[in-house]
Scaffold this motif. Sequence first.
Motif, PDB file in Angstrom:
ATOM      1  N   PRO A  17     -28.965  -9.745  11.837  1.00  0.00           N
ATOM      2  CA  PRO A  17     -29.340  -8.389  12.239  1.00  0.00           C
ATOM      3  C   PRO A  17     -29.354  -8.170  13.753  1.00  0.00           C
ATOM      4  N   SER A  18     -29.802  -9.130  14.518  1.00  0.00           N
ATOM      5  CA  SER A  18     -29.843  -8.951  15.980  1.00  0.00           C
ATOM      6  C   SER A  18     -28.446  -8.848  16.558  1.00  0.00           C
ATOM      7  N   THR A  19     -27.548  -9.687  16.071  1.00  0.00           N
ATOM      8  CA  THR A  19     -26.166  -9.663  16.541  1.00  0.00           C
ATOM      9  C   THR A  19     -25.525  -8.318  16.227  1.00  0.00           C
ATOM     10  N   CYS A  20     -25.685  -7.860  15.015  1.00  0.00           N
ATOM     11  CA  CYS A  20     -25.085  -6.585  14.619  1.00  0.00           C
ATOM     12  C   CYS A  20     -25.724  -5.416  15.353  1.00  0.00           C
ATOM     13  N   ARG A  21     -27.023  -5.478  15.579  1.00  0.00           N
ATOM     14  CA  ARG A  21     -27.693  -4.407  16.314  1.00  0.00           C
ATOM     15  C   ARG A  21     -27.108  -4.267  17.718  1.00  0.00           C
ATOM     16  N   LEU A  22     -26.744  -5.389  18.333  1.00  0.00           N
ATOM     17  CA  LEU A  22     -26.150  -5.356  19.672  1.00  0.00           C
ATOM     18  C   LEU A  22     -24.692  -4.901  19.655  1.00  0.00           C
ATOM     19  N   LEU A  23     -23.936  -5.332  18.648  1.00  0.00           N
ATOM     20  CA  LEU A  23     -22.488  -5.098  18.650  1.00  0.00           C
ATOM     21  C   LEU A  23     -22.026  -3.825  17.945  1.00  0.00           C
ATOM     22  N   LEU A  24     -22.752  -3.373  16.941  1.00  0.00           N
ATOM     23  CA  LEU A  24     -22.327  -2.183  16.187  1.00  0.00           C
ATOM     24  C   LEU A  24     -22.029  -0.971  17.079  1.00  0.00           C
ATOM     25  N   PRO A  25     -22.866  -0.676  18.085  1.00  0.00           N
ATOM     26  CA  PRO A  25     -22.562   0.495  18.915  1.00  0.00           C
ATOM     27  C   PRO A  25     -21.335   0.308  19.817  1.00  0.00           C
ATOM     28  N   GLU A  26     -20.880  -0.935  19.978  1.00  0.00           N
ATOM     29  CA  GLU A  26     -19.801  -1.240  20.920  1.00  0.00           C
ATOM     30  C   GLU A  26     -18.406  -1.281  20.292  1.00  0.00           C
ATOM     31  N   LEU A  27     -18.326  -1.465  18.988  1.00  0.00           N
ATOM     32  CA  LEU A  27     -17.022  -1.617  18.333  1.00  0.00           C
ATOM     33  C   LEU A  27     -16.842  -0.594  17.227  1.00  0.00           C
ATOM     34  N   PRO A  28     -15.741   0.061  17.134  1.00  0.00           N
ATOM     35  CA  PRO A  28     -14.557  -0.105  17.976  1.00  0.00           C
ATOM     36  C   PRO A  28     -14.781   0.502  19.363  1.00  0.00           C
ATOM     37  N   THR A  29     -14.072  -0.057  20.354  1.00  0.00           N
ATOM     38  CA  THR A  29     -14.253   0.415  21.722  1.00  0.00           C
ATOM     39  C   THR A  29     -13.588   1.760  21.960  1.00  0.00           C
ATOM     40  N   LYS A  30     -12.473   2.001  21.316  1.00  0.00           N
ATOM     41  CA  LYS A  30     -11.732   3.261  21.481  1.00  0.00           C
ATOM     42  C   LYS A  30     -11.336   3.802  20.104  1.00  0.00           C
ATOM     43  N   PRO A  31     -12.266   4.429  19.395  1.00  0.00           N
ATOM     44  CA  PRO A  31     -11.942   4.945  18.058  1.00  0.00           C
ATOM     45  C   PRO A  31     -10.726   5.874  18.093  1.00  0.00           C
ATOM     46  N   GLY A  32      -9.832   5.680  17.118  1.00  0.00           N
ATOM     47  CA  GLY A  32      -8.649   6.518  17.004  1.00  0.00           C
ATOM     48  C   GLY A  32      -7.453   6.045  17.808  1.00  0.00           C
ATOM     49  N   ILE A  33      -7.656   5.089  18.710  1.00  0.00           N
ATOM     50  CA  ILE A  33      -6.553   4.541  19.508  1.00  0.00           C
ATOM     51  C   ILE A  33      -6.009   3.321  18.763  1.00  0.00           C
ATOM     52  N   PRO A  34      -4.712   3.255  18.500  1.00  0.00           N
ATOM     53  CA  PRO A  34      -4.162   2.102  17.774  1.00  0.00           C
ATOM     54  C   PRO A  34      -4.325   0.799  18.568  1.00  0.00           C
ATOM     55  N   PHE A  35      -4.529  -0.278  17.838  1.00  0.00           N
ATOM     56  CA  PHE A  35      -4.636  -1.598  18.458  1.00  0.00           C
ATOM     57  C   PHE A  35      -3.263  -2.090  18.887  1.00  0.00           C
ATOM     58  N   ALA A  36      -3.234  -2.916  19.934  1.00  0.00           N
ATOM     59  CA  ALA A  36      -1.977  -3.544  20.372  1.00  0.00           C
ATOM     60  C   ALA A  36      -1.528  -4.592  19.357  1.00  0.00           C
ATOM     61  N   THR A  37      -2.480  -5.264  18.730  1.00  0.00           N
ATOM     62  CA  THR A  37      -2.200  -6.254  17.683  1.00  0.00           C
ATOM     63  C   THR A  37      -3.202  -6.031  16.553  1.00  0.00           C
ATOM     64  N   ALA A  38      -2.918  -6.584  15.405  1.00  0.00           N
ATOM     65  CA  ALA A  38      -3.787  -6.393  14.236  1.00  0.00           C
ATOM     66  C   ALA A  38      -5.199  -6.923  14.479  1.00  0.00           C
ATOM     67  N   ASN A  39      -5.322  -7.986  15.263  1.00  0.00           N
ATOM     68  CA  ASN A  39      -6.638  -8.589  15.507  1.00  0.00           C
ATOM     69  C   ASN A  39      -7.135  -8.298  16.923  1.00  0.00           C
ATOM     70  N   HIS A  40      -6.825  -7.117  17.426  1.00  0.00           N
ATOM     71  CA  HIS A  40      -7.158  -6.772  18.807  1.00  0.00           C
ATOM     72  C   HIS A  40      -8.666  -6.771  19.056  1.00  0.00           C
ATOM     73  N   GLU A  41      -9.437  -6.291  18.108  1.00  0.00           N
ATOM     74  CA  GLU A  41     -10.896  -6.333  18.217  1.00  0.00           C
ATOM     75  C   GLU A  41     -11.450  -6.935  16.936  1.00  0.00           C
ATOM     76  N   GLU A  42     -12.123  -8.061  17.091  1.00  0.00           N
ATOM     77  CA  GLU A  42     -12.775  -8.673  15.939  1.00  0.00           C
ATOM     78  C   GLU A  42     -13.914  -9.548  16.421  1.00  0.00           C
ATOM     79  N   VAL A  43     -14.854  -9.764  15.525  1.00  0.00           N
ATOM     80  CA  VAL A  43     -15.977 -10.655  15.795  1.00  0.00           C
ATOM     81  C   VAL A  43     -15.949 -11.722  14.716  1.00  0.00           C
ATOM     82  N   VAL A  44     -15.843 -12.961  15.152  1.00  0.00           N
ATOM     83  CA  VAL A  44     -15.771 -14.088  14.230  1.00  0.00           C
ATOM     84  C   VAL A  44     -16.927 -15.033  14.548  1.00  0.00           C
ATOM     85  N   ILE A  45     -17.609 -15.478  13.537  1.00  0.00           N
ATOM     86  CA  ILE A  45     -18.715 -16.428  13.693  1.00  0.00           C
ATOM     87  C   ILE A  45     -18.245 -17.783  13.188  1.00  0.00           C
TER      88      ILE A  45
END
Length: 97
Positions: A17-45
């Motif tokens: 929950p703490s991790t998601c609380r910090l990151l949810l407001p930040e991603l996606p960084t540019k809604p509606g803008i296509p990614f340069a690659t399929a995995n351009h923005e991701e969070v992996v644990i």
Amino acid sequence: FLYQGDDWDLSLCEMLPSTCRLLLPELPTKPGIPFATANHEEVVIFRSQPGAYVGDHCGASNAVVNLHLTLRGARGTTLHVAGEEFPLQDGKAFCFQ
């Protein structure tokens, strides 16, 4: 994946929950803008065991910035990037492209 392809894994967010609380407001960084690659923005644990080794690999694009945050167990752990070795530290982030 905690976050991949514009989707959050809400079952993982319940466990982090703490991790998601910090990151949810930040991603996606540019809604509606296509990614340069399929995995351009991701969070992996990742959780690794002592002695673990990850072989050489590279990403799909130099446009991707990698951020590694070591929570604990970093002592003696290094990250090799572009021929250089970087020691990881508990509670510290390491960023590279």
